[in-house]
Design an enzyme around this catalytic site. Structure first.
Site, mmCIF file in Angstrom:
data_model
loop_
_atom_site.group_PDB
_atom_site.id
_atom_site.type_symbol
_atom_site.label_atom_id
_atom_site.label_comp_id
_atom_site.label_asym_id
_atom_site.label_seq_id
_atom_site.Cartn_x
_atom_site.Cartn_y
_atom_site.Cartn_z
ATOM 1 N N GLU A 56 0.808 -1.098 -0.082
ATOM 2 C CA GLU A 56 -0.100 -0.013 -0.103
ATOM 3 C C GLU A 56 0.776 1.176 0.230
ATOM 4 O O GLU A 56 0.367 2.294 -0.511
ATOM 5 C CB GLU A 56 -0.894 -0.172 1.128
ATOM 6 C CG GLU A 56 -1.944 -0.943 1.146
ATOM 7 C CD GLU A 56 -1.864 -2.345 1.561
ATOM 8 O OE1 GLU A 56 -0.712 -2.649 1.847
ATOM 9 O OE2 GLU A 56 -2.733 -3.363 1.573
ATOM 10 N N PHE A 118 -11.117 -8.221 13.372
ATOM 11 C CA PHE A 118 -9.967 -8.518 12.380
ATOM 12 C C PHE A 118 -9.920 -7.523 11.441
ATOM 13 O O PHE A 118 -10.791 -7.089 10.836
ATOM 14 C CB PHE A 118 -10.602 -9.998 11.714
ATOM 15 C CG PHE A 118 -9.477 -10.432 10.649
ATOM 16 C CD1 PHE A 118 -8.219 -10.704 11.266
ATOM 17 C CD2 PHE A 118 -9.477 -10.428 9.281
ATOM 18 C CE1 PHE A 118 -7.135 -11.073 10.295
ATOM 19 C CE2 PHE A 118 -8.711 -10.600 8.521
ATOM 20 C CZ PHE A 118 -7.498 -11.197 8.817
ATOM 21 N N GLN A 119 -8.472 -7.127 11.309
ATOM 22 C CA GLN A 119 -7.994 -6.136 10.508
ATOM 23 C C GLN A 119 -8.851 -4.940 10.928
ATOM 24 O O GLN A 119 -9.080 -3.893 9.852
ATOM 25 C CB GLN A 119 -8.276 -6.506 8.971
ATOM 26 C CG GLN A 119 -7.303 -7.620 8.727
ATOM 27 C CD GLN A 119 -7.117 -7.532 7.096
ATOM 28 O OE1 GLN A 119 -7.945 -7.395 6.372
ATOM 29 N NE2 GLN A 119 -5.747 -8.165 6.761
ATOM 30 N N LYS A 168 -17.419 -1.609 5.786
ATOM 31 C CA LYS A 168 -17.900 -2.566 4.758
ATOM 32 C C LYS A 168 -19.566 -2.388 4.589
ATOM 33 O O LYS A 168 -20.046 -2.537 3.566
ATOM 34 C CB LYS A 168 -17.690 -4.130 5.048
ATOM 35 C CG LYS A 168 -17.562 -4.819 3.965
ATOM 36 C CD LYS A 168 -16.712 -6.146 4.217
ATOM 37 C CE LYS A 168 -16.728 -7.223 2.993
ATOM 38 N NZ LYS A 168 -16.262 -8.281 3.319
ATOM 39 N N MET A 486 24.354 9.290 2.235
ATOM 40 C CA MET A 486 24.135 10.429 3.065
ATOM 41 C C MET A 486 24.601 10.417 4.486
ATOM 42 O O MET A 486 25.258 11.329 5.135
ATOM 43 C CB MET A 486 22.915 11.087 2.812
ATOM 44 C CG MET A 486 22.775 12.638 3.233
ATOM 45 S SD MET A 486 23.914 13.690 2.511
ATOM 46 C CE MET A 486 22.820 14.174 1.002
#
Lengths: 588, 186
Positions: A56, A118-119, A168, A486
């Site tokens: 993502e 969940f999630q 959802k 760097m």
């Protein structure tokens, strides 16, 4: 569902319709349980293209690359929980660089929110400080209007990332669609016209200034191509020198005769000394970032300062200015030019002549000079060749973060806005590869190059899979020094050459890695082969991973050490001994 | 860190600003912030203060216009004039924020706070507590043979003064609402 009679549609259908109505052509996303209804709606239409990412974070950076190269908002779709938390770095990146993106995230159904489902994650809570605005939509009736509002907020005023979290059950439920025109936008209408009195004051200062300088930033790019045109007209007409931040490169062409190059910590000597020595500084769409100012107390001590910015909170945040102008760069420049012209296009020619003579002396120092080698490829040389061999092409450049990024800003020239995509404010390693894919998706025929370091590149290398699947022929030009360059440079200069964990011992074979992804790998380690190898990369019709093995211990100069003012910059290795004191060492 | 004189919590400034913390005056300002009464708006305002290292001395929030879905947040904050200006600008750019008023500089304003103060004691202490409550115009809203709960409204300073006086007389608990404020006149 009986929606055929009622004219209602499901939340998921509404989302797709709202995106279409907003002119969205492509979304970058990754499916998961909490966004399955949306994916189902996407499956059943052909107007919006979906680019399946591999992580993502990649989706957000692609949306950023898309947005920065087109001027349109980028859109990403992620699932709940880990999908949303993976988006956080990209959102923060877009917030700091003022990039308009709209992220839609799935959420557990409303009746499960708060049960540690969940999630489940508190996505609006987690993303509140890294978005310009976010919404949790608990009612399908409000869904379409919220998405339209989200686009309005992302693209109005100072642009930025927004997120809409959609449970959802809201995606499944039927309701009535709210058209774009009926969505609530009136409450957020930042002012775009600058105050005429302040603009007139600035015109008076422009007429008298002996040592003026334009200091421009990403705000010019964000204001649109018209703002860049007006800037060019203003610079040509006044003959004032102009420098730009990392974010603003391309607004004024690098080939323009008033161009001083980038300013700041690794900016050009002439640009920084012009900032230090000027008597009138005109900040257009930049924000006095600490990479620009160095030590605030000694920042441009003898100048009057004007600041044009659409965000009032940018004004007087770090540097106090004499003429604050709140407004959109394009609108303000239009008024500024009109007033200046109507008063007879006056400038202080005599003062300006002397000022340019002084600047020419600084330019003669040739601060980007470096010691080339016949045996190893110097990173600066690699970029000079890349510049020479791609000049005039329809070219877009993204970068990762570190030395290579600064060298790219120093050695590549940008003639137009929206051609240079780099993580400025947040300094996100792993930005460049996905951003290059986002740019390529928006400009399928263009040459898109990601100038990378091998360490940054590895952070999101999974996105090569996306490039392959969607035939995005991005060129990954990796300046491989087998170091975190760097970090290594700072350790050399600030930490007694103790190179704590700043090198990678088991790097992948990038050519074999390219083969594993099914794309082309090129390796080059000899300066004599470099031109041919770069041409091979450009000509190849597909993604390329170019492993350019460069000098391992090259330092990036010029450099303003931490806690130092502009006039104490270092030009090369010989200058560096013991210059950075304890006070500077705590700064980053 | 302190040896380097870095001002703590001033993240709104450049990290390069190694300033003398005593060089500028710290001022207290009362801000009235009118916001959409929607979920998350208070978190957004508070998050701004914690995220940027600003101070909150007092904060009150309640819906003030039910039909217009508006809430009013009153914040008492401290900082140098430059920090106060930043706070106001940062608040104003939050999308659901409609208005930001600095009641400390926009002309005279009234400030009030309500406090409930529980004092327990017997004998002389109890009588003295009641006598002082009368002087401060505090009302008794609960009483047992060994305790009072006083209710008082006033400026934060007045409540501080009363609570200080109650301390030796058996102060047990204090609940305060924080400051609500309005500008004087029309």
């Amino acid at each position: 569902m009986t929606r055929a009679n009622s004219g209602a549609m499901t939340g998921a259908e509404m989302i797709v319709k709202a995106l279409k109505d907003q002119g969205v052509e492509v979304i970058f996303g990754y499916p998961g349980g909490a966004v399955l209804p949306i994916y189902d709606a996407i499956f059943q239409q052909n107007d919006i293209r979906h680019v399946l990412v591999r992580h993502e974070q990649g989706a957000i950076h692609m949306a950023e690359g898309y947005a920065r190269s087109t001027g349109k908002p980028g859109v990403a779709l992620v699932t709940s929980g880990p999908g949303a938390t993976n988006a956080v770095t990209g959102l923060t990146d877009a917030l700091l660089d003022s990039i308009p993106i709209v992220v839609l995230s799935g959420q557990v159904p409303t009746f499960m929110i708060g049960t540690d489902g969940f999630q489940e994650a508190d996505t609006v809570g987690i993303t509140r400080p890294c978005t310009k605005m976010n919404w949790l939509v608990k009612d399908t009736e409000k869904l379409a209007a919220t998405i339209h509002e989200a686009f309005h907020v992302a693209t109005s005023g100072r642009p930025g990332p927004v997120l809409v979290d959609i449970p959802k059950d809201v995606q499944f439920a039927p309701s009535t669609y709210t058209p774009k025109e009926k969505a609530r936008t009136g409450h957020y209408q930042p002012k775009v016209k600058g105050d005429i009195d302040q603009i007139t004051r600035l015109v008076e200062m422009i007429e008298k200034a002996e040592r003026p300088v334009f200091y421009t930033g990403g705000g010019v790019i964000n204001s649109g191509p018209g703002a860049s045109q007006l800037l060019r007209e203003l610079v040509e007409a006044t003959g004032f020198p102009i420098t730009s931040t990392l974010m603003g490169l391309g607004a004024y062409p690098a080939s323009g005769k008033a161009w001083l190059g980038m300013l700041g910590m690794h900016g050009l000597y002439e640009a920084n000394l012009a900032m230090h020595g000027c008597d009138l500084m005109i900040n257009i769409g930049a924000r006095f970032d600490d990479r620009i100012t160095g030590r605030v107390k000694d920042f441009s001590p003898h100048s009057q300062k004007a600041h044009i910015d659409i965000d009032p909170s940018s004004i007087n945040k770090v540097i106090r200015v004499d003429v604050p102008i709140v407004g959109d760069v394009g609108h303000v420049l239009e008024d500024l030019l009109r007033i200046w012209k109507s008063r007879g296009r006056k400038v202080n020619k005599e003062g300006l002549g002397k000022w340019w003579a002084q600047i020419k002396e600084w330019q003669a120092v040739n601060c980007l000079d470096y010691k080339n080698s016949e045996k190893t490829i110097k990173p600066q040389y690699a970029l000079q060749r890349l510049e020479a061999l791609t000049k005039g092409m329809d070219r877009y450049v993204t970068t990762e973060v570190g030395q290579h990024q600064m060298w790219a800003a120093q050695f590549l020239g940008f003639e137009a806005p929206n051609r240079w995509m780099t993580s400025g404010g947040l300094g996100t390693m792993g930005y460049g590869l996905p951003a290059s894919i986002g740019v390529q998706v928006a400009h399928p025929e263009a040459l898109v190059i990601n100038v990378a370091g091998e360490a940054s590149w590895l952070m999101n290398m999974q996105e090569m899979g996306t490039a392959m699947q969607f035939r995005a022929p991005v060129k990954q030009f990796i300046l491989n020094n087998e170091r975190l360059g760097m970090v290594r440079q700072w350790q050399e200069l600030l930490h007694g050459e103790r190179y704590s964990h700043s090198w990678s011992e088991s790097l992948p074979d990038f050519v074999k890695l390219a083969e594993a992804f099914g794309c082309k790998g090129i390796r080059c380690s000899d300066p004599r082969d470099l031109d041919d190898a770069i041409l091979e990369m450009i000509r190849y019709d597909g993604p390329v991973i170019f492993d350019c093995l460069v000098e391992k211990h090259e330092n990036c100069f010029p450099m303003i050490p931490s806690g130092k003012p502009h006039n104490e910059m270092l030009l090369g290795d010989a200058d560096t001994q013991g210059v950075i004191k304890a006070g500077g060492a705590v700064l980053v | 860190m302190s040896a380097l004189n870095i001002k703590k919590g001033s993240t709104s400034h450049s990290a390069y600003d190694l300033r003398d913390p005593y060089a500028e005056v710290i001022e207290s300002h009362t801000l009235a912030v009118l916001v959409d009464n929607e979920s998350g708006v208070l978190a957004r305002v508070i998050g701004l203060f914690s995220g940027r290292g600003y101070n909150i001395d007092s904060l009150t929030v309640a819906e003030v216009d039910h039909e217009g879905h508006r809430s009013r947040i009153t914040i008492v904050t401290r900082g140098t004039p430059q920090v106060i200006e930043q706070i106001k600008a940062q608040l104003a750019r939050i999308v659901p924020v409609h208005e930001v008023h600095d009641l400390t500089v926009e002309g005279p304003a009234v400030q009030r706070e309500l406090a409930l103060i529980k004092v327990a004691g017997k004998g002389d202490h109890r009588i003295e507590a009641l006598r002082l409550a009368e002087i401060f115009r505090a009302n008794v809203v609960d009483s047992t043979l060994e305790s009072f709960v006083f209710e008082m409204t006033g400026t934060p300073e007045k409540i501080d003064a009363f609570a200080d006086l109650m301390r030796p007389l058996g102060l047990r608990e204090v609940a305060r609402t924080g400051v609500a404020a309005l500008s004087r006149g029309i």
